[in-house]
Design a protein around this motif. Structure first.
Motif, PDB file in Angstrom:
ATOM      1  N   PRO A 107       0.819  -1.228   0.000  1.00 20.08           N
ATOM      2  CA  PRO A 107       0.000   0.000   0.000  1.00 20.08           C
ATOM      3  C   PRO A 107       0.842   1.262   0.000  1.00 20.08           C
ATOM      4  N   GLY A 108       0.436   2.213  -0.816  1.00 12.86           N
ATOM      5  CA  GLY A 108       1.080   3.513  -0.798  1.00 12.86           C
ATOM      6  C   GLY A 108       2.328   3.651  -1.639  1.00 12.86           C
ATOM      7  N   VAL A 109       2.796   2.563  -2.256  1.00 12.32           N
ATOM      8  CA  VAL A 109       4.016   2.656  -3.062  1.00 12.32           C
ATOM      9  C   VAL A 109       3.728   3.329  -4.399  1.00 12.32           C
ATOM     10  N   ALA A 110       2.696   2.893  -5.098  1.00 15.10           N
ATOM     11  CA  ALA A 110       2.391   3.444  -6.423  1.00 15.10           C
ATOM     12  C   ALA A 110       0.944   3.913  -6.481  1.00 15.10           C
ATOM     13  N   ASN A 111       0.730   5.063  -7.070  1.00 16.72           N
ATOM     14  CA  ASN A 111      -0.619   5.609  -7.201  1.00 16.72           C
ATOM     15  C   ASN A 111      -1.244   5.346  -8.567  1.00 16.72           C
ATOM     16  N   SER A 112      -0.448   4.848  -9.504  1.00 14.13           N
ATOM     17  CA  SER A 112      -0.960   4.582 -10.847  1.00 14.13           C
ATOM     18  C   SER A 112      -0.124   3.499 -11.491  1.00 14.13           C
ATOM     19  N   ALA A 113      -0.631   2.935 -12.586  1.00 14.97           N
ATOM     20  CA  ALA A 113       0.109   1.904 -13.308  1.00 14.97           C
ATOM     21  C   ALA A 113       1.404   2.465 -13.891  1.00 14.97           C
ATOM     22  N   SER A 114       1.368   3.676 -14.419  1.00 17.26           N
ATOM     23  CA  SER A 114       2.569   4.276 -14.996  1.00 17.26           C
ATOM     24  C   SER A 114       3.639   4.505 -13.935  1.00 17.26           C
ATOM     25  N   GLN A 115       3.216   4.996 -12.792  1.00 20.72           N
ATOM     26  CA  GLN A 115       4.172   5.222 -11.709  1.00 20.72           C
ATOM     27  C   GLN A 115       4.739   3.900 -11.210  1.00 20.72           C
ATOM     28  N   GLY A 116       3.874   2.903 -11.049  1.00 22.11           N
ATOM     29  CA  GLY A 116       4.328   1.591 -10.594  1.00 22.11           C
ATOM     30  C   GLY A 116       5.302   0.953 -11.569  1.00 22.11           C
ATOM     31  N   ALA A 117       5.035   1.091 -12.868  1.00 20.43           N
ATOM     32  CA  ALA A 117       5.929   0.537 -13.881  1.00 20.43           C
ATOM     33  C   ALA A 117       7.312   1.168 -13.789  1.00 20.43           C
ATOM     34  N   CYS A 118       7.336   2.479 -13.634  1.00 21.12           N
ATOM     35  CA  CYS A 118       8.606   3.198 -13.524  1.00 21.12           C
ATOM     36  C   CYS A 118       9.377   2.769 -12.279  1.00 21.12           C
ATOM     37  N   ILE A 119       8.691   2.658 -11.154  1.00 19.79           N
ATOM     38  CA  ILE A 119       9.345   2.253  -9.905  1.00 19.79           C
ATOM     39  C   ILE A 119       9.914   0.847 -10.024  1.00 19.79           C
ATOM     40  N   LEU A 120       9.101  -0.088 -10.511  1.00 16.28           N
ATOM     41  CA  LEU A 120       9.530  -1.481 -10.585  1.00 16.28           C
ATOM     42  C   LEU A 120      10.689  -1.651 -11.563  1.00 16.28           C
ATOM     43  N   GLN A 121      10.582  -1.065 -12.744  1.00 18.86           N
ATOM     44  CA  GLN A 121      11.648  -1.195 -13.729  1.00 18.86           C
ATOM     45  C   GLN A 121      12.938  -0.543 -13.229  1.00 18.86           C
ATOM     46  N   THR A 122      12.817   0.560 -12.515  1.00 27.02           N
ATOM     47  CA  THR A 122      14.002   1.215 -11.963  1.00 27.02           C
ATOM     48  C   THR A 122      14.686   0.323 -10.933  1.00 27.02           C
ATOM     49  N   LEU A 123      13.910  -0.302 -10.070  1.00 27.65           N
ATOM     50  CA  LEU A 123      14.494  -1.210  -9.080  1.00 27.65           C
ATOM     51  C   LEU A 123      15.242  -2.349  -9.756  1.00 27.65           C
ATOM     52  N   TYR A 124      14.698  -2.823 -10.876  1.00 28.07           N
ATOM     53  CA  TYR A 124      15.381  -3.890 -11.612  1.00 28.07           C
ATOM     54  C   TYR A 124      16.636  -3.340 -12.288  1.00 28.07           C
ATOM     55  N   ASP A 125      16.498  -2.226 -12.990  1.00 31.74           N
ATOM     56  CA  ASP A 125      17.622  -1.656 -13.738  1.00 31.74           C
ATOM     57  C   ASP A 125      18.789  -1.295 -12.831  1.00 31.74           C
ATOM     58  N   GLU A 126      18.490  -0.875 -11.610  1.00 35.30           N
ATOM     59  CA  GLU A 126      19.543  -0.441 -10.696  1.00 35.30           C
ATOM     60  C   GLU A 126      20.016  -1.549  -9.766  1.00 35.30           C
ATOM     61  N   GLY A 127      19.570  -2.789 -10.029  1.00 31.34           N
ATOM     62  CA  GLY A 127      20.127  -3.956  -9.352  1.00 31.34           C
ATOM     63  C   GLY A 127      19.505  -4.363  -8.047  1.00 31.34           C
ATOM     64  N   ASP A 128      18.464  -3.666  -7.613  1.00 32.34           N
ATOM     65  CA  ASP A 128      17.888  -3.959  -6.297  1.00 32.34           C
ATOM     66  C   ASP A 128      17.163  -5.299  -6.254  1.00 32.34           C
ATOM     67  N   ILE A 129      16.560  -5.710  -7.374  1.00 31.36           N
ATOM     68  CA  ILE A 129      15.785  -6.958  -7.396  1.00 31.36           C
ATOM     69  C   ILE A 129      16.258  -7.900  -8.504  1.00 31.36           C
ATOM     70  N   VAL A 130      17.346  -7.564  -9.159  1.00 30.30           N
ATOM     71  CA  VAL A 130      17.785  -8.333 -10.328  1.00 30.30           C
ATOM     72  C   VAL A 130      18.097  -9.790  -9.986  1.00 30.30           C
ATOM     73  N   GLY A 131      18.547 -10.052  -8.758  1.00 27.32           N
ATOM     74  CA  GLY A 131      18.900 -11.405  -8.359  1.00 27.32           C
ATOM     75  C   GLY A 131      17.738 -12.378  -8.348  1.00 27.32           C
ATOM     76  N   GLU A 132      16.510 -11.864  -8.308  1.00 30.24           N
ATOM     77  CA  GLU A 132      15.340 -12.747  -8.276  1.00 30.24           C
ATOM     78  C   GLU A 132      15.001 -13.322  -9.650  1.00 30.24           C
ATOM     79  N   TYR A 133      15.720 -12.875 -10.678  1.00 31.55           N
ATOM     80  CA  TYR A 133      15.397 -13.289 -12.055  1.00 31.55           C
ATOM     81  C   TYR A 133      16.608 -13.872 -12.772  1.00 31.55           C
ATOM     82  N   SER A 134      17.501 -14.484 -12.038  1.00 29.90           N
ATOM     83  CA  SER A 134      18.740 -14.982 -12.620  1.00 29.90           C
ATOM     84  C   SER A 134      18.523 -16.167 -13.559  1.00 29.90           C
ATOM     85  N   ASP A 135      17.350 -16.796 -13.504  1.00 30.13           N
ATOM     86  CA  ASP A 135      17.100 -17.973 -14.331  1.00 30.13           C
ATOM     87  C   ASP A 135      16.374 -17.654 -15.632  1.00 30.13           C
ATOM     88  N   THR A 136      16.109 -16.369 -15.914  1.00 27.43           N
ATOM     89  CA  THR A 136      15.510 -15.975 -17.188  1.00 27.43           C
ATOM     90  C   THR A 136      16.155 -14.678 -17.669  1.00 27.43           C
TER      91      THR A 136
END
Length: 339
Positions: A107-136
């Motif tokens: 709750p409270g992280v994203a107020n819209s789909a566009s904002q959520g997409a930007c936040i999530l992709q940024t976390l991936y691009d900057e390495g914060d969650i990249v380790g969860e996808y090492s098999d694809t």
């Protein structure tokens, strides 16, 4: 003879990559949305068309919608194991597998789909969650808009109104929050909801407006409460084997159609569908209530904040010491990703 045998083996590859003498490759994409939906047409088919165009026809994409190639809760593994060359699915369908990613759903992280997409992709691009996808090989990530509560016969204004109601939960985390408010959470893939609600198997569900329209759920509901307590994270990812088999030139085409640009395009499509989904409910005369600021609302703040704290604590107990750091970063990205 040896060349003929090698060529035959390529054509019949069980990985789903079909290579011809002209170096044409067909990639099979699996997802859960209906073929005729704007999600399929404006995101996945548009992506397929762009890749085919930029590869001069050397890459073609066959789309398998509505779980026809892989069930929603098995779609990520389908890409990891080469059953599908590309899969698009919600991470929440495989509870606990993408724990840091699911922070974006709180709750409270994203107020819209566009904002959520930007936040999530940024976390991936900057390495914060990249380790969860090492098999694809991840193509791009995005989110739905905020998920709200929708019911057939019961008007919901406060958490107490959820007592005893059978509500479809979008993820384990969201389900825990519903349970803390007295509801009975039910888990099922989005394509199964219409029939379950129609047959009275459940009383309501948690869905963004986009999905209410795409999966025709507005037809069956009469009451809606806009309390944004959840957003669904989505990943479009590719079999690493399928990617590695491409030529460097064709890999470059895939790379050019990965990352933030497509994350934001997907977020925009979902945002437009959110607007259309609400307008559809309004047009049919449904009752819609809005909780403007749930994290500061007297009735809703406590269960939502407690649910967030419980989730972050559980991640730390699993040894993910950076869980709060990722959460704080996600919150900080809201300003950069304001839509």
């Amino acid at each position: 003879m040896k060349h003929a045998i090698s060529r035959l083996l390529l054509v019949t590859s069980t990985l789903g990559l079909c290579a011809s003498a002209g170096a044409e490759t067909t990639l099979r994409m699996a997802h859960l949305w209906p073929a005729g939906s704007a999600v399929n047409q404006d995101i996945y088919q548009a992506w397929a068309n762009q890749v085919e165009q930029e590869s001069n026809g050397q890459i073609k994409v066959e789309i398998y919608p509505s779980q026809t190639l892989a069930k929603a809760d098995q779609a990520y593994d389908a890409a990891a194991n080469g059953i599908a060359d590309i899969s698009v699915t919600l991470q929440g369908y495989t509870a606990g597998r993408f724990p840091l990613t699911e922070i974006v759903q709180l709750p409270g992280v994203a107020n819209s789909a566009s904002q959520g997409a930007c936040i999530l992709q940024t976390l991936y691009d900057e390495g914060d969650i990249v380790g969860e996808y090492s098999d694809t090989h991840v193509l791009f990530m995005f989110t739905t808009g905020p998920a709200y509560l929708h019911t057939r016969d019961t008007e919901i204004r406060t958490p107490a109104d959820l007592q005893g109601l059978r509500i479809r939960r979008p993820s384990e985390v969201a389900g825990e929050m519903l349970a803390s408010m007295g509801a009975q959470p039910l888990g099922m893939p989005a394509p199964d909801i219409y029939t379950a609600l129609q047959r009275g198997v459940m009383d309501g569900l948690s869905f963004p407006w986009e999905a209410m329209k795409v999966f025709r759920i507005n037809e069956l509901t009469n009451y809606h409460l806009q309390v944004p307590y959840y957003a669904g994270a989505i990943v479009a990812t590719m079999s690493q084997t399928a990617y590695d088999r491409l030529s460097p030139e064709m890999q470059a085409v895939i790379d050019d159609n990965s990352g933030m640009a497509w994350a934001l395009k997907a977020g925009q499509v979902f945002g437009e569908l959110d607007k259309a989904g609400r307008e559809e409910a309004e047009a049919q005369g449904d009752t819609i209530h809005v909780v403007e600021d749930p994290l500061n609302d007297p009735a809703w703040a406590a269960p939502l904040k407690q649910g967030t704290e419980n989730y972050l604590k559980r991640l730390e107990e699993r040894g993910l010491d950076n869980a709060k750091e990722v959460y704080e970063k996600a919150l900080a990205l809201r300003e950069r990703c304001e839509a």
